[in-house]
Write a protein that holds these residues in place. Sequence first.
Motif, PDB file in Angstrom:
ATOM      1  N   TRP A 116     -19.653  45.020  53.381  1.00 34.21           N
ATOM      2  CA  TRP A 116     -21.191  44.897  53.448  1.00 34.21           C
ATOM      3  C   TRP A 116     -21.641  45.986  53.869  1.00 34.21           C
ATOM      4  O   TRP A 116     -22.734  46.306  53.452  1.00 34.21           O
ATOM      5  CB  TRP A 116     -21.137  43.824  54.620  1.00 34.21           C
ATOM      6  CG  TRP A 116     -22.509  43.453  55.085  1.00 34.21           C
ATOM      7  CD1 TRP A 116     -23.381  42.766  54.237  1.00 34.21           C
ATOM      8  CD2 TRP A 116     -23.357  44.189  56.053  1.00 34.21           C
ATOM      9  NE1 TRP A 116     -24.890  42.725  54.886  1.00 34.21           N
ATOM     10  CE2 TRP A 116     -24.801  43.906  55.882  1.00 34.21           C
ATOM     11  CE3 TRP A 116     -23.204  45.185  57.085  1.00 34.21           C
ATOM     12  CZ2 TRP A 116     -25.728  44.147  56.712  1.00 34.21           C
ATOM     13  CZ3 TRP A 116     -24.122  45.497  57.635  1.00 34.21           C
ATOM     14  CH2 TRP A 116     -25.395  45.043  57.787  1.00 34.21           C
ATOM     15  N   PHE A 117     -21.166  46.926  54.803  1.00 36.48           N
ATOM     16  CA  PHE A 117     -21.746  48.155  55.022  1.00 36.48           C
ATOM     17  C   PHE A 117     -21.962  49.052  53.827  1.00 36.48           C
ATOM     18  O   PHE A 117     -22.944  49.748  53.711  1.00 36.48           O
ATOM     19  CB  PHE A 117     -20.865  48.827  56.184  1.00 36.48           C
ATOM     20  CG  PHE A 117     -21.057  48.468  57.418  1.00 36.48           C
ATOM     21  CD1 PHE A 117     -22.587  48.520  58.071  1.00 36.48           C
ATOM     22  CD2 PHE A 117     -20.175  48.081  58.361  1.00 36.48           C
ATOM     23  CE1 PHE A 117     -22.766  48.497  59.318  1.00 36.48           C
ATOM     24  CE2 PHE A 117     -20.557  47.476  59.440  1.00 36.48           C
ATOM     25  CZ  PHE A 117     -21.732  47.539  60.131  1.00 36.48           C
ATOM     26  N   ARG A 118     -20.913  48.831  52.910  1.00 38.04           N
ATOM     27  CA  ARG A 118     -21.048  49.891  51.819  1.00 38.04           C
ATOM     28  C   ARG A 118     -22.150  49.454  50.979  1.00 38.04           C
ATOM     29  O   ARG A 118     -22.939  50.144  50.219  1.00 38.04           O
ATOM     30  CB  ARG A 118     -19.791  49.763  50.975  1.00 38.04           C
ATOM     31  CG  ARG A 118     -18.543  50.656  51.665  1.00 38.04           C
ATOM     32  CD  ARG A 118     -17.395  50.941  50.764  1.00 38.04           C
ATOM     33  NE  ARG A 118     -16.566  51.649  51.300  1.00 38.04           N
ATOM     34  CZ  ARG A 118     -15.569  52.243  50.645  1.00 38.04           C
ATOM     35  NH1 ARG A 118     -15.204  51.635  49.439  1.00 38.04           N
ATOM     36  NH2 ARG A 118     -14.570  53.086  51.325  1.00 38.04           N
ATOM     37  N   MET A 119     -22.366  47.909  50.742  1.00 39.27           N
ATOM     38  CA  MET A 119     -23.209  47.675  50.049  1.00 39.27           C
ATOM     39  C   MET A 119     -24.719  47.788  50.787  1.00 39.27           C
ATOM     40  O   MET A 119     -25.714  48.076  50.145  1.00 39.27           O
ATOM     41  CB  MET A 119     -23.317  45.891  49.919  1.00 39.27           C
ATOM     42  CG  MET A 119     -22.281  45.346  48.903  1.00 39.27           C
ATOM     43  SD  MET A 119     -21.813  43.812  49.102  1.00 39.27           S
ATOM     44  CE  MET A 119     -23.304  43.253  48.411  1.00 39.27           C
ATOM     45  N   LYS A 154     -24.891  31.339  66.020  1.00 39.18           N
ATOM     46  CA  LYS A 154     -25.194  32.391  65.012  1.00 39.18           C
ATOM     47  C   LYS A 154     -25.150  33.564  65.900  1.00 39.18           C
ATOM     48  O   LYS A 154     -25.378  33.570  67.135  1.00 39.18           O
ATOM     49  CB  LYS A 154     -26.518  32.422  64.328  1.00 39.18           C
ATOM     50  CG  LYS A 154     -26.601  31.016  63.333  1.00 39.18           C
ATOM     51  CD  LYS A 154     -27.958  30.996  62.944  1.00 39.18           C
ATOM     52  CE  LYS A 154     -28.230  29.896  61.778  1.00 39.18           C
ATOM     53  NZ  LYS A 154     -29.428  29.986  61.579  1.00 39.18           N
ATOM     54  N   ALA A 155     -24.779  34.580  65.255  1.00 39.85           N
ATOM     55  CA  ALA A 155     -24.759  36.094  66.026  1.00 39.85           C
ATOM     56  C   ALA A 155     -26.089  36.238  66.642  1.00 39.85           C
ATOM     57  O   ALA A 155     -26.419  36.830  67.692  1.00 39.85           O
ATOM     58  CB  ALA A 155     -24.331  37.103  64.887  1.00 39.85           C
ATOM     59  N   PHE A 186     -23.465  39.173  59.139  1.00 41.65           N
ATOM     60  CA  PHE A 186     -23.856  40.365  58.556  1.00 41.65           C
ATOM     61  C   PHE A 186     -25.517  40.190  58.540  1.00 41.65           C
ATOM     62  O   PHE A 186     -25.895  39.266  58.110  1.00 41.65           O
ATOM     63  CB  PHE A 186     -23.171  40.424  56.992  1.00 41.65           C
ATOM     64  CG  PHE A 186     -21.779  40.107  57.516  1.00 41.65           C
ATOM     65  CD1 PHE A 186     -20.986  41.088  58.112  1.00 41.65           C
ATOM     66  CD2 PHE A 186     -20.986  38.826  57.010  1.00 41.65           C
ATOM     67  CE1 PHE A 186     -19.432  40.889  58.113  1.00 41.65           C
ATOM     68  CE2 PHE A 186     -19.763  38.783  57.321  1.00 41.65           C
ATOM     69  CZ  PHE A 186     -18.828  39.756  57.897  1.00 41.65           C
ATOM     70  N   GLY A 187     -25.855  41.644  58.894  1.00 44.45           N
ATOM     71  CA  GLY A 187     -27.113  41.821  59.335  1.00 44.45           C
ATOM     72  C   GLY A 187     -27.455  42.141  60.919  1.00 44.45           C
ATOM     73  O   GLY A 187     -28.185  42.735  61.219  1.00 44.45           O
TER      74      GLY A 187
END
Length: 699
Positions: free
Chosen positions: A462-465, A588-589, A554-555
């Motif tokens: 995810w970080f790479r994207m 949720k986060a 993610f995010g």
Amino acid sequence: MKETKAHMISFELLAIFLAVFCSVFLCVEAQSQDADVMLALKKSLNVPQSLGWSDTDPCNWNHVGCSRDRRITRIQIGHQGLTGTLPPNLQNLTALEVLELQYNNISGPLPSLNGLSSLQEVLLFDNQFESIPSDFFTGMSSLETVDIDNNPFSDWEIPESLKDATLLRSFSANAANIKGKIPDFFNADVFSSLKSLHLAGNNLEGGLPASFGGMQIQSLWLNGQKSMLFGSIDVIQKMTSLQDVSLSRNNFSGPLTDFSGLKDLQNVSLRDNMLTGPVPASLLSLPSLKVVNLTNNMLQGPLPVFKAGVTVDMSKGSNRFCLPSPGNCDPRVNTLLSIVELMGYPQSFADSWNGNDPCQDWIGIICNDENITVVYFQKMGLTGTISPAFASLPSLRRIILADNNLTGKDKSSSPPSGAPSSGSSPTDTGGKKSSTHVGVIVLAVIGSLFVVCLFGSIVFCWFRMKRKWLSCHPCHSGSDNESMKVTVAGSSVSIGAVSEAQRREAGDIQMVEAGNVIISIQVLRTVTENFSEKNILGQGEGKSSIETRIAGTFGYLAPKYAIAGSVTTKVDLYSFGVILMELITGRKALDETQSEDSMHLETWFRRIFINEDTFRKAIDPTIELNEETLASIHTVAELAGHCCARKPHQRPDMGRVVNVLSSLVELWKPSDQIQNSEDVSDIDLDMSLPQAQRKWQTY
């Protein structure tokens, strides 16, 4: 005929006359004999005039009692300041019932009282008697009370002749220089009436006889033996009539016994021994307990808390309690104590295991970053059995129990194992390699690695994207036949009997020193049994599903961090910790529908985790809670908190994460809620991990 009858009457009268004559004669002779003994007693003692022994008839003397036929039955001359000795013919007082000579300074040898079948009470304490004959108690069939405390006798053993006193109720011989072992004839068959046995301050040795079990003794004093009694005190639990027991100043060892059956116990003195192990709850909860003394032992576990009203002597620092004040011990301490419980809480461990941190120079314990990795108990003279509690040490890599006398089935090989040294099995119990459950151990580690790598890969990709660096396809190798290479947080992880620095091949699994996470889909298919439903770790409901919770992370990253450079493993650990929090709570986060102080999962989670009640209420309601599940959730919650530590260097490496999670693999139950789902079977096993993740997320 009349003449014969007259002769018969004459013979009968003669017989009666002779009987009466003999009786009178014998009585007179006995009276004379008693008088001779009493005159000898008066002569051998320094009798003051105030005692009133000037009359020629002993029955008229003060503190002397006689029967109707003028036989001496009582001599009660205690507390008279008498000196001198006792005459050897004292045993001729065949009608004597009570002999009281206490609190004087009479010296010399005690004469034998052999044959005094009417004697009921003998009080000779606090004198200067120098010896006691071996036949002193012979024939004393009516004896009920004996007290010969505090006399400087020469060494003597409790004689076999004491068994004649089957009516004995109290036997006290404190500081009487008794040597040898406690005779095993102290048992319920011989002394069914014995209520008090006091043998303190002697030279007794050996252990407590098993014959004590079942006796109705209420008061037992064996304290202060110069030669030291030793061994277990387990027989005490069978002495259910005990009210007062003192075993202090000896060398008793091993754990305290079960006190639950001693409902009348009031006073317990066990100080100055070598007793080990925790103080049992059965002692703490005794309803009648008034006084307890446990000072100067090697007792372990938490500092005991007795109920109000109990006088406790338990000086600080005189035992091995984990904390100086009441409170729970570190879980690692509790686990280690559980392990040595089946070994009888050996003294060698109690002597070394001080404090509440097993990683601080505890004998036999080797740690890495506060995690117990090796238990080294070789050649320690251990007996007993191997405890299954070894499985509660998630970071344990080696268990070395060789060259001991442990027995029973080896149950210790079930804990997850890391890297034993080459040539050794994870559990070495006697120089023989144990392969029990090795397959389970390997699968557990592989399963945990799969879960960790899956989450780590998702975060990494995810970080790479996000940064438009690279596509996620390098996470999947081009060939199904490629090996799996795993490096977690910069440290290699090995399976089976190899060290961290070594390399080993096991089928299509290969470990190397360093490298990125590269997992072949074929390997994943193999280790998950073609992604079998029975290997699903768990699943929630609706918006609380595990897939949704993962995606929701993610995010979202830590609100205090701005990512400006390369992604580090410590940041990955933070995100992984948040994932664990999502799995536990179903939240949720980042949930903007919550209040400001509850919006961020991580900060809210830390706040509610402090309190047991609030934490339990915060657990996802779709999780069916029981004690085992709750314990597992606590473990994962603690791990999540460590992963989300404020400072990166405070976070664990992935190796530790693997160790913690792998310990729970066998406890997690596979879900059957998607057993017949076609969507899962539609997943192409050749797709990359991110693609598979998106497929699962969509489902």
